[in-house]
Scaffold this motif. Structure first.
Motif, PDB file in Angstrom:
ATOM      1  N   GLU A 106       0.824  -1.208   0.000  1.00  0.00           N
ATOM      2  CA  GLU A 106       0.000   0.000   0.000  1.00  0.00           C
ATOM      3  C   GLU A 106       0.860   1.262   0.000  1.00  0.00           C
ATOM      4  N   GLN A 107       1.958   1.252   0.736  1.00  0.00           N
ATOM      5  CA  GLN A 107       2.850   2.407   0.757  1.00  0.00           C
ATOM      6  C   GLN A 107       3.477   2.652  -0.607  1.00  0.00           C
ATOM      7  N   MET A 108       3.898   1.565  -1.286  1.00  0.00           N
ATOM      8  CA  MET A 108       4.462   1.719  -2.620  1.00  0.00           C
ATOM      9  C   MET A 108       3.419   2.239  -3.599  1.00  0.00           C
ATOM     10  N   LEU A 109       2.179   1.775  -3.447  1.00  0.00           N
ATOM     11  CA  LEU A 109       1.111   2.244  -4.321  1.00  0.00           C
ATOM     12  C   LEU A 109       0.821   3.717  -4.084  1.00  0.00           C
ATOM     13  N   MET A 110       0.787   4.144  -2.815  1.00  0.00           N
ATOM     14  CA  MET A 110       0.564   5.555  -2.514  1.00  0.00           C
ATOM     15  C   MET A 110       1.703   6.427  -3.049  1.00  0.00           C
ATOM     16  N   LEU A 111       2.940   5.928  -2.936  1.00  0.00           N
ATOM     17  CA  LEU A 111       4.077   6.669  -3.464  1.00  0.00           C
ATOM     18  C   LEU A 111       3.996   6.802  -4.977  1.00  0.00           C
ATOM     19  N   ALA A 112       3.563   5.734  -5.646  1.00  0.00           N
ATOM     20  CA  ALA A 112       3.415   5.793  -7.098  1.00  0.00           C
ATOM     21  C   ALA A 112       2.320   6.772  -7.502  1.00  0.00           C
ATOM     22  N   LEU A 113       1.244   6.827  -6.712  1.00  0.00           N
ATOM     23  CA  LEU A 113       0.166   7.772  -7.012  1.00  0.00           C
ATOM     24  C   LEU A 113       0.585   9.215  -6.754  1.00  0.00           C
ATOM     25  N   LEU A 114       1.438   9.415  -5.740  1.00  0.00           N
ATOM     26  CA  LEU A 114       1.880  10.766  -5.408  1.00  0.00           C
ATOM     27  C   LEU A 114       3.017  11.250  -6.294  1.00  0.00           C
ATOM     28  N   ALA A 115       3.695  10.341  -6.995  1.00  0.00           N
ATOM     29  CA  ALA A 115       4.872  10.709  -7.777  1.00  0.00           C
ATOM     30  C   ALA A 115       4.603  11.813  -8.793  1.00  0.00           C
ATOM     31  N   PRO A 116       3.513  11.763  -9.597  1.00  0.00           N
ATOM     32  CA  PRO A 116       3.281  12.858 -10.554  1.00  0.00           C
ATOM     33  C   PRO A 116       3.108  14.212  -9.869  1.00  0.00           C
ATOM     34  N   ALA A 117       2.360  14.241  -8.749  1.00  0.00           N
ATOM     35  CA  ALA A 117       2.168  15.502  -8.032  1.00  0.00           C
ATOM     36  C   ALA A 117       3.480  16.006  -7.447  1.00  0.00           C
ATOM     37  N   LEU A 147       6.482  15.436  -8.619  1.00  0.00           N
ATOM     38  CA  LEU A 147       7.305  15.927  -9.723  1.00  0.00           C
ATOM     39  C   LEU A 147       6.879  17.330 -10.146  1.00  0.00           C
ATOM     40  N   VAL A 148       5.571  17.572 -10.175  1.00  0.00           N
ATOM     41  CA  VAL A 148       5.069  18.902 -10.525  1.00  0.00           C
ATOM     42  C   VAL A 148       5.506  19.928  -9.490  1.00  0.00           C
ATOM     43  N   ILE A 149       5.415  19.565  -8.208  1.00  0.00           N
ATOM     44  CA  ILE A 149       5.824  20.481  -7.143  1.00  0.00           C
ATOM     45  C   ILE A 149       7.306  20.802  -7.240  1.00  0.00           C
ATOM     46  N   VAL A 150       8.105  19.765  -7.494  1.00  0.00           N
ATOM     47  CA  VAL A 150       9.550  19.978  -7.615  1.00  0.00           C
ATOM     48  C   VAL A 150       9.870  20.868  -8.811  1.00  0.00           C
ATOM     49  N   ALA A 151       9.199  20.603  -9.939  1.00  0.00           N
ATOM     50  CA  ALA A 151       9.497  21.347 -11.171  1.00  0.00           C
ATOM     51  C   ALA A 151       9.013  22.786 -11.107  1.00  0.00           C
ATOM     52  N   LEU A 152       7.856  23.016 -10.499  1.00  0.00           N
ATOM     53  CA  LEU A 152       7.251  24.345 -10.517  1.00  0.00           C
ATOM     54  C   LEU A 152       7.487  25.148  -9.249  1.00  0.00           C
ATOM     55  N   LEU A 153       7.943  24.518  -8.186  1.00  0.00           N
ATOM     56  CA  LEU A 153       8.132  25.243  -6.924  1.00  0.00           C
ATOM     57  C   LEU A 153       9.564  25.143  -6.410  1.00  0.00           C
TER      58      LEU A 153
END
Length: 290
Positions: free
Chosen positions: A16-27, A29-35
């Protein structure tokens, strides 16, 4: 040799933790790239000059009077706007929270009405209302209350009035959300124990509404620190705020390092405001998670 075994429950939790991390990865990446990346670039630009490391841009805060005077004026305007939004917004939120659902929706709709137009349109609307031959001065002159038009724009007063109008919903909404969660039985219990309405409000209702008050205060104060369009239009060059100082360094002097240092200092001030707010009331209470 003892072979280690993984509990099925632990295996399921890791999955479940790996699945949550995979779901959060796109968000993330956006935070890292834009903020995160722009903030790091901003900090790097603030300590560079002619290709080398320097602290000269930050030294200007100690030597250039314009810098710290602009910060003082910005924080003073932010404080005035915050206090005024509290005085205006708290009664509105209090009344809306005590009304039936359909009437509270009407009150909140009137509060949210400014959100349906852009900040630029609202700033120009206040410019038309408050100018020398505007609606406000014409009405006051027509009623005989004043002999000559008042100076309501091209100064700090016009900036504060327009900013209060624009940011008032950011005070009302957190207050309303917190007040709706306060059980009415508590105030009834205080009244049944002999407390006057004022005493019950000060000892029961007001402390319970503090998370919303702190949240609204932080929102309004921080947003005012970064205002640009409103002081630019209604200040008439006489109301100089930090955002305008950043703009002038880039547009007029092409000083990206100086503008970056100003932005970094302002960002640190914002972090200090959030830290102070967290010391007063934990963010878990402000966000309603505890």
């Amino acid at each position: 040799m003892v072979q280690s075994t993984i509990n099925p429950a632990e295996r399921h939790e890791r999955r479940e933790q790996m699945l949550m991390l995979a779901l959060l990865a796109p968000a993330l990446l956006v935070i890292v790239a834009l903020l995160v990346v722009p903030l790091l670039w901003l900090a790097w630009q603030s300590v560079r000059q002619d290709g080398g490391f320097t602290l000269a841009h930050y030294a200007r805060f100690l030597t250039d009077q314009v810098y710290w005077m602009t910060f003082l004026q910005t924080f003073r305007i932010a404080g005035i706007v915050t206090v005024m939004t509290i005085l205006l917004g708290y009664p509105v939120a209090y009344v809306a929270a005590g009304l039936p659902q359909r009437w509270s929706i009407v009150v909140l709709s009137m509060v949210l009405l400014p959100f349906w137009t852009s900040v630029l349109v609202r700033a120009y609307a206040w410019l038309i209302l408050l100018q020398r031959n505007g609606i406000v001065n014409s009405a006051l002159t027509g009623l005989g209350l004043i002999d000559e038009p008042l100076r309501l724009v091209n100064n700090e007063l016009g900036t504060i009035i327009a900013t209060i109008h624009i940011l008032l919903p950011f005070m009302v909404l957190p207050l309303y959300a917190t007040m709706k969660k306060i059980p009415g039985e508590l105030t009834m219990a205080g009244a049944s124990l002999g407390g006057s309405p004022l005493h019950v409000f000060l000892r029961v209702f007001l402390p319970l509404s503090l998370p919303g008050l702190v949240a609204g205060t932080v929102l309004v104060f921080v947003l005012t620190l970064g205002f640009y369009i409103t002081p630019e239009l209604l200040g008439g060059g006489r109301t100089y705020m930090v955002s305008m100082l950043v703009s002038r360094n880039i547009e007029v002097y092409n000083e990206w390092g100086a503008a970056s240092s100003i932005s970094v200092v302002l960002m640190i001030c914002v972090f200090l405001v959030f830290r102070l707010a967290s010391l007063l009331i934990p963010f878990e209470r402000i966000m309603g998670t505890r």
